[in-house]
Structure formats: structure tokens, C-alpha cells
Design an enzyme around this catalytic site. Structure first.
Site, PDB file in Angstrom:
ATOM      1  N   ASP A 245       0.873  -1.179   0.000  1.00 16.76           N
ATOM      2  CA  ASP A 245       0.000   0.000   0.000  1.00 16.76           C
ATOM      3  C   ASP A 245       0.907   1.224   0.000  1.00 16.76           C
ATOM      4  O   ASP A 245       2.130   1.079  -0.089  1.00 16.76           O
ATOM      5  CB  ASP A 245      -0.919  -0.025   1.247  1.00 16.76           C
ATOM      6  CG  ASP A 245      -2.194   0.784   1.042  1.00 16.76           C
ATOM      7  OD1 ASP A 245      -2.102   2.022   0.972  1.00 16.76           O
ATOM      8  OD2 ASP A 245      -3.284   0.187   0.936  1.00 16.76           O
ATOM      9  N   HIS A 299      -3.374   4.551  -3.640  1.00 17.14           N
ATOM     10  CA  HIS A 299      -2.670   3.842  -2.558  1.00 17.14           C
ATOM     11  C   HIS A 299      -1.247   3.453  -2.952  1.00 17.14           C
ATOM     12  O   HIS A 299      -0.790   2.348  -2.666  1.00 17.14           O
ATOM     13  CB  HIS A 299      -3.447   2.589  -2.127  1.00 17.14           C
ATOM     14  CG  HIS A 299      -4.712   2.907  -1.410  1.00 17.14           C
ATOM     15  ND1 HIS A 299      -4.768   3.122  -0.054  1.00 17.14           N
ATOM     16  CD2 HIS A 299      -5.979   3.080  -1.863  1.00 17.14           C
ATOM     17  CE1 HIS A 299      -6.017   3.398   0.304  1.00 17.14           C
ATOM     18  NE2 HIS A 299      -6.771   3.383  -0.777  1.00 17.14           N
ATOM     19  N   GLU A 370     -10.547   4.064  -4.291  1.00 16.65           N
ATOM     20  CA  GLU A 370     -10.242   5.398  -3.774  1.00 16.65           C
ATOM     21  C   GLU A 370      -9.317   6.232  -4.673  1.00 16.65           C
ATOM     22  O   GLU A 370      -8.410   6.895  -4.193  1.00 16.65           O
ATOM     23  CB  GLU A 370      -9.667   5.293  -2.361  1.00 16.65           C
ATOM     24  CG  GLU A 370     -10.662   4.662  -1.403  1.00 16.65           C
ATOM     25  CD  GLU A 370     -10.222   4.710   0.055  1.00 16.65           C
ATOM     26  OE1 GLU A 370     -11.035   5.155   0.872  1.00 16.65           O
ATOM     27  OE2 GLU A 370      -9.091   4.313   0.378  1.00 16.65           O
TER      28      GLU A 370
END
Ligand SMILES: *[C@@H]1O[C@H](CO)[C@@H](O)[C@H](O)[C@H]1NC(C)=O
Ligand SMILES: *[C@@H]1O[C@H](CO)[C@@H](O)[C@H](O)[C@H]1NC(C)=O
Ligand SMILES: *[C@@H]1O[C@H](CO)[C@@H](O)[C@H](O)[C@H]1NC(C)=O
Ligand SMILES: *[C@@H]1O[C@H](CO)[C@@H](O)[C@H](O)[C@H]1NC(C)=O
Ligand SMILES: *[C@@H]1O[C@H](CO)[C@@H](O)[C@H](O)[C@H]1NC(C)=O
Length: 599
Positions: A245, A299, A370
Site C-alpha cells: 500500500d 494507494h 479510492e
């Protein structure tokens, strides 16, 4: 004198064995000298609460509940020494036979952990386990048959015969897991096994997963292995490994050593390629696939910083953004640069390694959650390239660019497939998180349904699941909040959900049921490291495991005693599962029942 001593020992043993236990028709186990009013008890007497639990109720102590039909458990027991059990396995391939030998080894090791005291029994009952599988294949994917039949037959003349029949080795290993749930330690020595049993069983969903994040906190391998042990005990079959991540990139990519060099918290907090290959073998022996997630384009930060220094340009943009809020969902900020060809080359090298480490049939999770369009739009370089390639700067245009990013990676994945696994006949789908891009109104424009499986992380009442299913997409359900095991810790705005809520989270109930591959509970590790990892996951993940195995209609009040026993089994296997009710309530069944106050 000798006889007197023996009689004395018998008396002491009897006293130690103490009060017998009874099982009631409403599946309550109670000591016989403390019978509860209103309960109708059966005649069978058991030496302990655990002994009683083995066959009290339709499912005894088996977790997750078998789906039947025709389940029966006798109230009689055989008393045995696990070292004296005999095994015979039959499978049509050498690999499958070898797998079953390993399964047997793991099974016996688990049984030894059930022994209350000494495992030896002077005159052990004779138990023969005969396991047969039809298929010699070790392929483990969404089409693998995990069904099995388990029959235990005890007769005076022939001892006890346990018949296990399964289509694949994975079904057989589940049968051994169930068999271990039919055993408990005797209060004297050795073990007790339910002596006559019929169980047929198969899971409702082929994807019963747990997501583990090892980027927010690095998890040492022994903890990942213990997580796999807990999953095996729960018949869960997918570890979704959110290995990297923005926070760290602990995975060694041999073709791109910079990823780990720049991305790991330290050189000790890394997973080498060799370790991952071994971990995958460890998992498969326990019936578990490991699906690696390489999250992107969002991310991404740690591990992606070195592009400019090495002449590859910016691989990830918005890296140094502060404050991070506007272009990122969480710090540290970063989003892969979709206009830089080198990004795709690096990703392809990573995907190639993922393909090489996994089984031929295994796929990859490509993330996709996201994404902040404003991050891309804040880069002059990206804006300019977009305009020069005929894009404009509208939201629609950015969504198009984002979809292009995933489709280009899919092409790379397909190319890797062609070179690595020329014998796999059909394209392998990849998995993406639900996002702006998977909006049901526009998803068909962006992501072909034959190639992209969508993992949704919305509230069970959200219409997203139903709409994606109606469009014909396959989905994996991660109920937001209920199945986020990290919630209620660390972040002030999230709520803890106890095992009952985890259990009661509904799966989509619609006619396109076969498009629902299953679900995953998620452990994001912002506020979890190896010190609390196990108690955060267990036993609550087990509640989801039964939801995904059996999709039951029973309320949790009826199943709590079986769940408590499941938790104790995890403890016996060395997994630090958290307590879910006062010990008093576990020992004194029904005395804590209260519709307004349940643990
Ligand atoms: C157990 O064995 C007996 C005697 O061989 C047989 O009659 C009976 O059907 C068997 N029961 C099961 C459940 O297989
Ligand atoms: C013992 O097994 C044999 C062969 O499976 C069977 O024919 C016989 O009936 C069994 N005896 C008893 C007492 O169950
Ligand atoms: C991107 O930025 C430009 C101004 O530079 C603006 O006109 C456009 O609306 C922005 N696009 C999005 C999707 O926000
Ligand atoms: C921007 O591009 C999209 C297609 O990506 C198009 O539908 C839209 O009309 C364009 N907007 C303008 C203002 O040109
Ligand atoms: C994977 O490789 C096989 C064999 O070369 C091929 O038939 C199949 O179409 C490939 N899948 C994709 C998605 O390219």
C-alpha cells in the site's frame, strides 16, 4: 493390595470425572445435579461439557455448520489414542495422494492439541480412517468442488470405521476438519470421538475470504501462517493478501528490487520471493488460495519514489503532497501516473512475479479503490499529455483514463498468462474494488464483465450489489463496517461489530445467486500489529466463515454455544482468539440468555 490400589484409582478417577452432563432438546448442556427448569433432557450422560457439546443439537460442535442433507450424530463415544489411528487414502494421482498424507499429518497434530491431559489410552478403540477422492487435480479456484461425505460407523465386532469421500482433496481436507470437530479430550486420558455419524456437506459460496493488510503494519510470517491456520480451522479458502500500500512495500520483486529497497519499513520487514512461494504452499495444504493484491493506481507511494532518479520519470504523482487531504484518501499520498509508460512496465514485472509465485489457475487483485481524480488533475504533466492525446479534462475523460489504466494492465496480465501458462485454456478474470468506476450506470462502458470481478465494500442495504448482479457482473461481498474487523479501534468514527453482527450480515438475496462468488472479512492494519492481530481477527472472522459456508437462517442465540466451542478450539490450536462472553456464561449455558442483553 494391587487390586485395592486399582479400585482406589478407579474411585479417584470417577470422582475426578465428577458430575455427568446432560443435553437438552433445546441444545443446552447442563451438569446433571443442576438441571434447569423447563429444559427437557435426553437420557444420555456425558463426562464433561465438551463431551456433551459433541452431539448436543443438530450440528454438535461442528463449525461451520454442515449443509446436509441427512446429518446425524450419535450420543455414544469411542475412547481412543490419536497415535493409534490408522489411515488409508486413495486418490487417482500421486500429487493428490501426497496431499492427503499431508492432510492426515495436520489432522493428527490438531487432534493432539485436543488432549486434555495425556493422549495415550491403554486399550484404545481401533479406528480406521478411509479417505477417497475422485479427482487427482489440485486446482483450487472458484469452480473447485469442496463437497464431502463423512460417515463414522462403530460396531462391536469391527471397531470404528471413518469413511471420507470427496470429489477433490480440498473437500477431503474439509472432512478431516469436520472430523476433528467430532473429537474432544477425555477427562481421564486420550480422546473421545462421536461413534456413529453421517454428514454430507458443501459450501454455499466458493469464495470465503479474509483480507490481511501487511502494508500499514508488517506482519511477520509466523503470524501470517497462524492466520492461515485459523482460516483452515474455519474452512475459509481465500487469503486476500493486501501486501502493499502507500505506507510500505514489503514484497520482494526480483526484477524491480527498488520496490522493496525504497518501500519496506526496514530490510528485516520484508517478504522474499522464496518465502512467499513457501507461504502459498502452506496455504494450499490447508485448502486456501492466496490472492495477492497489487493496489493501484491509488494507494501508491512507498516503493514508487525512485522513477525520477533513475530516468523513468514520475511513477507516482502527488507523493509529497501536504496537506494530503485534498488529493488523497489517506496519507501518505500517491497515485500512479497513468501517462507514464514506465509505470506499466514496472507493473507488468510485478504481475509477472505474482503469476510465477502462484498456481497456474490463480489470478490477481488489481486494487482500483479510492482514486482521486483531483490528484491526476493537479499534475501539469498529466494534464498536458491528456490534452495532447485527445482527452479533455472533464470527469468523464478522467474516468476513461482510469479505465484505460486497468485495461492496459489486464492486457499485460493476459500476455503473462500466455507465456507462463500456455496450457490454461481461458482468460483469467482479475478483481477490482468497487469505486466511482464501477458505478452501475457506467461500468459497462469501462470494465468488461467477463474479465473484471468486482469486490464491493458497501453497506448490505446499498443497491450496488443488486445492480451489478443484474448487469451480470460477478461480485465478492465485503460488507462495509460489519465485515471490517478493524473498525471500532484506532479510528474514532468507526464502530466495533461483535460476532453476532458479523454473523447476521446478509448476503445478497437474489436470483443471480451464482454470480455472488462469496465474501471477505477485512483486516486493515492501521491500528493492528502482530501483537493484536489474532484477537482482532478471531473468533469474529469465524462468524463470517459460517455465513459464507452455510448462509444459515438460524439466529445467533441458537448457535452461540457451538460458537463458544469453536473459539476454544482456536485457543487449543494456539490462536489468540478474543473472549466474546464472560466465562460464567460459557460454563453455565442458558443462564446468561437475555433477549435485551446479549454478548
Ligand atoms: C454400519 O455398519 C453396519 C454393519 O456393517 C451396517 O449395517 C450399517 O448400515 C452401517 N451404518 C452406516 C451408517 O454406514
Ligand atoms: C464387519 O465388517 C464386515 C465387512 O465389512 C461385515 O461383513 C460385518 O457384518 C461387520 N460386522 C459387524 C458386527 O458389523
Ligand atoms: C481539472 O482542472 C481543470 C483546470 O485546470 C478544470 O477545468 C477541470 O474541471 C478539472 N477537472 C476535474 C475532473 O475536476
Ligand atoms: C470531453 O470528453 C468527453 C469524452 O471523453 C466528451 O463526452 C465530452 O463531450 C468532452 N467535453 C468537451 C467540453 O469537449
Ligand atoms: C491464456 O493463454 C492461453 C494459452 O496460450 C490462451 O488460449 C488464452 O486465451 C490466454 N488468456 C488470455 C486472457 O490471453
Amino acid at each position: 493390595m494391587k487390586w485395592l490400589i486399582i479400585i482406589w484409582i478407579l474411585l479417584v478417577l470417577n470422582a475426578a470425572g465428577g458430575t455427568k452432563w446432560l443435553c437438552s432438546r433445546s441444545t443446552v448442556c447442563t451438569p446433571e445435579n443442576r438441571k434447569l427448569q423447563g429444559e427437557k433432557y435426553r437420557v444420555a450422560r456425558f463426562e464433561s461439557q465438551r463431551d456433551c457439546r459433541l452431539s448436543c443439537g443438530k450440528y454438535g460442535a461442528v463449525w461451520p455448520m454442515p449443509t446436509g442433507p441427512g446429518i446425524s450424530l450419535s450420543h455414544s463415544r469411542v475412547h481412543f489414542d490419536p497415535q493409534e489411528m490408522q489411515f488409508s487414502v486413495e486418490a487417482p494421482s500421486e500429487a493428490a495422494t501426497q496431499f492427503l498424507h499431508e492432510t492426515r499429518r495436520l489432522f493428527v497434530a490438531n487432534l493432539l492439541r485436543e488432549c486434555a491431559r495425556d493422549c495415550t489410552v491403554a486399550s484404545s478403540a481401533r479406528i480406521v480412517v478411509l479417505a477417497t477422492v475422485i479427482s487427482g487435480s489440485l486446482v483450487l479456484d472458484w469452480r473447485t468442488h469442496e463437497n464431502y461425505k463423512l460417515a463414522i460407523n462403530s460396531t462391536l465386532g469391527n471397531g470404528t470405521v471413518v469413511h471420507i469421500q470427496a470429489t477433490t482433496v480440498y473437500g477431503a481436507r474439509h472432512a478431516f476438519e469436520t472430523l476433528s470437530n467430532l473429537v474432544t479430550g477425555s477427562v481421564t486420558r486420550g480422546l473421545l470421538l462421536v461413534s456413529n455419524v453421517l454428514i454430507s456437506d458443501r459450501p454455499c459460496y466458493p469464495h470465503r475470504g479474509l483480507l490481511l493488510d501487511t502494508a500499514r503494519h508488517f506482519m511477520p510470517l509466523q503470524h501470517v501462517r497462524r492466520t492461515l491456520d485459523g482460516m483452515a480451522a474455519s474452512k475459509m479458502n481465500v487469503l486476500h493478501w493486501h501486501v502493499v500500500d502507500a505506507h510500505s512495500f514489503p514484497l520482494e520483486i526480483t526484477r524491480v528490487p527498488q520496490m522493496q529497497l525504497y518501500g519496506a519499513y526496514s530490510s528485516a520487514q520484508t517478504y522474499s520471493r522464496k518465502q512467499v512461494v513457501e507461504l502459498m504452499k502452506y496455504a494450499r495444504l490447508r485448502g486456501i488460495r492466496i490472492i495477492v493484491e497489487i493496489d493501484g493506481p491509488s494507494h501508491t507511494n512507498s516503493g514508487w519514489q525512485w522513477g525520477p532518479d533513475e530516468g523513468l520519470g514520475e511513477l507516482s504523482v502527488c507523493l509529497q503532497r501536504s496537506p494530503w487531504e485534498s488529493p488523497c484518501a489517506s496519507p501518505p499520498c500517491g497515485q500512479l501516473n497513468p501517462m507514464n509508460d514506465n509505470v506499466y512496465a514496472v507493473l507488468k514485472a510485478i504481475f509477472r512475479q505474482v503469476a510465477e509465485m502462484g498456481a497456474p489457475e490463480e489470478t490477481v487483485h488489481m486494487g482500483g479503490d479510492e482514486v482521486q481524480l483531483s490528484c491526476w488533475n493537479s499534475s501539469m504533466q498529466i494534464q498536458e499529455k491528456m490534452l495532447s492525446q485527445g482527452y479533455n479534462l472533464s470527469e468523464k475523460s478522467f474516468l476513461h483514463l482510469w479505465a484505460q489504466f486497468h485495461r492496459r494492465n489486464l492486457l499485460a496480465w493476459d500476455e503473462i498468462n500466455r507465456s507462463e501458462h500456455p496450457d490454461i485454456p481461458e482468460p483469467k478474470p482479475v478483481i477490482l474494488w468497487s469505486s466511482l468506476l464501477t458505478n452501475p450506470d457506467t461500468i459497462e462502458r469501462h470494465l468488461p464483465k467477463e474479465r473484471f470481478i468486482i469486490q464491493t465494500w458497501v453497506d448490505p442495504h446499498d443497491s450496488l450489489n443488486r445492480k451489478l448482479l443484474e448487469l451480470g457482473y460477478r461480485i465478492i461481498v465485503s460488507n462495509a463496517n460489519f465485515w471490517y474487523l478493524d473498525h471500532g479501534f484506532g479510528h474514532a468514527k468507526t464502530m466495533y461489530h461483535n460476532w453476532r453482527t458479523v454473523y447476521e450480515a446478509d448476503m445478497p438475496d437474489i436470483s443471480e445467486a451464482q454470480l455472488v462468488l462469496g465474501g471477505e472479512v477485512c483486516l486493515w492494519t492501521e491500528s493492528v500489529d502482530q501483537n493484536t492481530l489474532e484477537s482482532r481477527i478471531w473468533p469474529r472472522a469465524g462468524a463470517a466463515a459460517e455465513r459464507l459456508w452455510a448462509n444459515p437462517v438460524e439466529s445467533t442465540v441458537l448457535i452461540e454455544r457451538r460458537f463458544y466451542r469453536y473459539r476454544e478450539r482456536l485457543l487449543d490450536r494456539g490462536i489468540q482468539a478474543e473472549a466474546v462472553a464472560p466465562r460464567f456464561c460459557v460454563l453455565n449455558e442458558k443462564l446468561c440468555d437475555d433477549p435485551y442483553f446479549v454478548y
